[in-house]
Structure formats: structure tokens, C-alpha cells
Scaffold this active site. Sequence first.
Site, short mmCIF file in Angstrom:
data_model
loop_
_atom_site.label_atom_id
_atom_site.label_comp_id
_atom_site.label_asym_id
_atom_site.label_seq_id
_atom_site.Cartn_x
_atom_site.Cartn_y
_atom_site.Cartn_z
N THR A 86 3.52 -1.10 6.76
CA THR A 86 2.43 -1.71 5.98
C THR A 86 2.64 -1.56 4.47
O THR A 86 2.56 -2.52 3.71
CB THR A 86 1.09 -1.01 6.31
N SER A 132 6.59 8.21 13.98
CA SER A 132 6.00 8.14 12.64
C SER A 132 4.50 8.42 12.71
O SER A 132 3.94 9.14 11.86
CB SER A 132 6.28 6.76 12.04
N HIS A 157 -5.29 -2.86 10.16
CA HIS A 157 -4.59 -2.41 11.37
C HIS A 157 -5.29 -2.95 12.62
O HIS A 157 -4.97 -2.53 13.73
CB HIS A 157 -4.58 -0.88 11.45
N TRP A 175 5.26 -0.77 2.83
CA TRP A 175 6.50 -1.42 2.38
C TRP A 175 6.27 -2.91 2.09
O TRP A 175 6.53 -3.40 0.99
CB TRP A 175 7.56 -1.23 3.46
N LYS A 193 1.72 2.62 10.86
CA LYS A 193 3.06 3.18 10.68
C LYS A 193 4.21 2.21 10.96
O LYS A 193 5.34 2.64 11.23
CB LYS A 193 3.27 4.47 11.50
S1 PPS Z 1 0.24 3.25 7.25
O1 PPS Z 1 -0.34 4.61 7.06
O2 PPS Z 1 -0.06 2.73 8.60
O3 PPS Z 1 -0.13 2.33 6.21
O4 PPS Z 1 1.82 3.51 7.22
P1 PPS Z 1 2.93 2.38 7.04
O5 PPS Z 1 3.11 2.10 5.62
O6 PPS Z 1 2.64 1.24 7.95
O7 PPS Z 1 4.22 3.08 7.63
C1 PPS Z 1 4.80 4.22 7.07
C2 PPS Z 1 6.22 4.27 7.56
O8 PPS Z 1 6.99 3.28 6.85
C3 PPS Z 1 8.05 3.93 6.18
N1 PPS Z 1 8.40 3.24 4.93
C4 PPS Z 1 9.65 2.79 4.67
N2 PPS Z 1 10.77 2.79 5.42
C5 PPS Z 1 11.90 2.28 4.84
N3 PPS Z 1 11.94 1.79 3.59
C6 PPS Z 1 10.83 1.77 2.81
N4 PPS Z 1 10.90 1.29 1.57
C7 PPS Z 1 9.61 2.28 3.36
N5 PPS Z 1 8.34 2.42 2.89
C8 PPS Z 1 7.63 3.02 3.86
C9 PPS Z 1 7.52 5.33 5.94
O9 PPS Z 1 8.53 6.23 5.58
C10 PPS Z 1 6.90 5.61 7.30
O10 PPS Z 1 7.87 5.77 8.33
P2 PPS Z 1 8.51 7.18 8.76
O11 PPS Z 1 9.35 6.88 9.97
O12 PPS Z 1 7.36 8.08 9.11
O13 PPS Z 1 9.32 7.66 7.62
#
Ligand code: PPS
Length: 301
Positions: free
Chosen positions: A56, A145, A115, A58, A53
Site C-alpha cells: 500500500t 509481513s 483495506h 509503496w 501489508k
Molecule cells: S500497510 O500497513 O498495510 O499499509 O502496509 P503496506 O504498505 O501495504 O505493506 C508494507 C510492506 O511493504 C513493504 N514495502 C516495500 N517493499 C519493497 N520496496 C519498497 N519500496 C517498499 N515499501 C514498502 C514493507 O517493507 C512491508 O513488507 P515487509 O515484508 O514486512 O518488509
Amino acid sequence: MENLDLSSMKLVDRPETFDFEGISMTHYFTDNWEKVKNFQARPDDILIATYPKAGTTWVSYILDLLYFGNDALECETSLPIYMRVPFLESCFQGSPTGTEMADNLPTSPRLIKTHLPVQLVPKSFWEQNSRVVYVARNAKDNAVSYFHFDRMNMVQPEPGDWNKFLQKFLKGKNVFGPWYDHVSGWWEKKQTYSNLLYMFYEDMVEDTGREVERLCSSLGLSTSVEEREKITKGVQFDTMKQNQITNHSTIPFMDFKISPFMRKGKVGDWKNHFTMAQNEQFDEVYKQKMKNTTVMFRTEI
Ligand code: PPS
């Protein structure tokens, strides 16, 4: 590569966590361990490493667009991000394992997600001097998150209520272990391993374009200003939330009615969850756990 039919995945009860090499894990990430441990990395692989979370998806999508841009932007025909960027240690019934998917990736470089805490990363990545992009997110937002993710993801342990989850987080008993050791372990690695770029989620929210540029220069990519601008626009939260490649809406074991995968994408959402007492307790534990590391986080921007 064929599209993955996740509907054939057998859904089971939520898993229990157990201690694996000192880290809380579920069987989904240890069942294929011999293959993970012996995974053959390549010199041009890019390992995307994060605590769950932390951003990743992104950074995975940014790298996907930077390397394979045109293909990825044709949404209709493109594969979802979890197939384009295999999750190395994953082993879900009815789906190819992360190592199989990585071995079968036709791309060069291969983008691979993990992870794992730094000490559990397959040694071939270090031997091959593969590039690593690590993304870290402040502990408070990361915990929030993760809580919502565990609520909606049926292959994660049942989180209970927010306070129960928070106590577990403070004890480092979430899947993939303590946040503190994860971010500081990778931070230490950066001091001796020059092919590691350490990024912060908060920096990406503050100025996505600047961080895309930073990625390009670290990876030696010469992209035009126009290309970078196009990519920066394509990876904004609202755009990625609508995009089937990135929003995880095709995964059957995620219940978007409980919480969407692309949830809020903000810095500071923790303020909507922590009580004053929880915040004080958190700060106290944080001070202790982080006293031997120099890595610094922003909980607001
Ligand atoms: S995972 O399941 O571990 O692969 O999740 P991960 O992708 O690492 O994290 C998910 C959180 O990243 C947020 N996210 C973003 N935030 C801002 N901008 C963009 N473009 C973006 N893409 C993914 C996503 O919303 C999750 O955070 P939270 O706080 O829950 O919204």
C-alpha cells in the site's frame, strides 16, 4: 492541511476482533462506518486498495510522486504519507477520521487508501467510476509481513507466536478478513470494472521502473523517462526506509524496537518463517480456497 499531532492520540489496549458483515474487524475500522458507507467519492479520486501489508505505502508514494512530485520530494516540508493518502475506514481517537481527512484533502486527484474487501467499498466509488489501483502480494509473504506488523502495531490484535498467527491467517480471521477472498474478490471486480488496475507486489520488486510505467499508462499520465527514472529511484526500499514521509517513524503506537514498518521488502522471506509442516498445511488450504479463481501469484522471483 495542518500537520497531524499524533502524540495526542490516546493509546488503548490492543483491540479484539469481531465479525462485521462477515469480516473480522476491530472497532478502529467500524466506529465511523456510517460516514464510510456514505462517503462521497469523486470521478477523479484514485482509490488505492490492498489487503494489509501488500504494498500500500509503496504504491501510494509512487502515485503521490507521479501526481504531486516536486512537493513530495521536498521531504523537510512535506506531510507523511498517511496524511497525504488518508486511510478511508480508519477511526483513531485523537486523530481526524479517514473520511474527514479525505473530505479535507486539497489535492486533485485525491489519493485514498482502503483495506476493505471489494463488497464493503462505499458505492459512490463505483457510481462515480473512480479509478482504483489494487495491489496484491503472495499469501505467504503477505502473512509473514502481517505477523510482524501485528507484533509492532499496538492498535492491532496481539498476534501470539508465528504458528498461532499462521493458523489465524489460514482461517481468515485477521483484521480485514481472509486474504483469499480479498485478492480473488478484487480480481473478479476487475473483469467488469475497467477503471481498476490490478498490480502485484512481486512485479514491483522484480522491475519497479516497468510497473511505474504501467501505472502511468493506465492512468493516462504522460511523464518523461527522466521523471520516471527519478521516481523509481526515490521509491526503492532503502530510500523509503530512510524517508520520514514514508517510514511511519512518527506514529507513536508502532514499536520499531519490535519490528520496523519498512521491514525487509523482499519476495520469498516466507522461507525464513515457514517450517516444512506449515508449508504443506498452507499449500493444502491454499489449493482449496483458491480453486475457483484464476488469479495467480509468485512466491519467488
Ligand atoms: S500497510 O500497513 O498495510 O499499509 O502496509 P503496506 O504498505 O501495504 O505493506 C508494507 C510492506 O511493504 C513493504 N514495502 C516495500 N517493499 C519493497 N520496496 C519498497 N519500496 C517498499 N515499501 C514498502 C514493507 O517493507 C512491508 O513488507 P515487509 O515484508 O514486512 O518488509
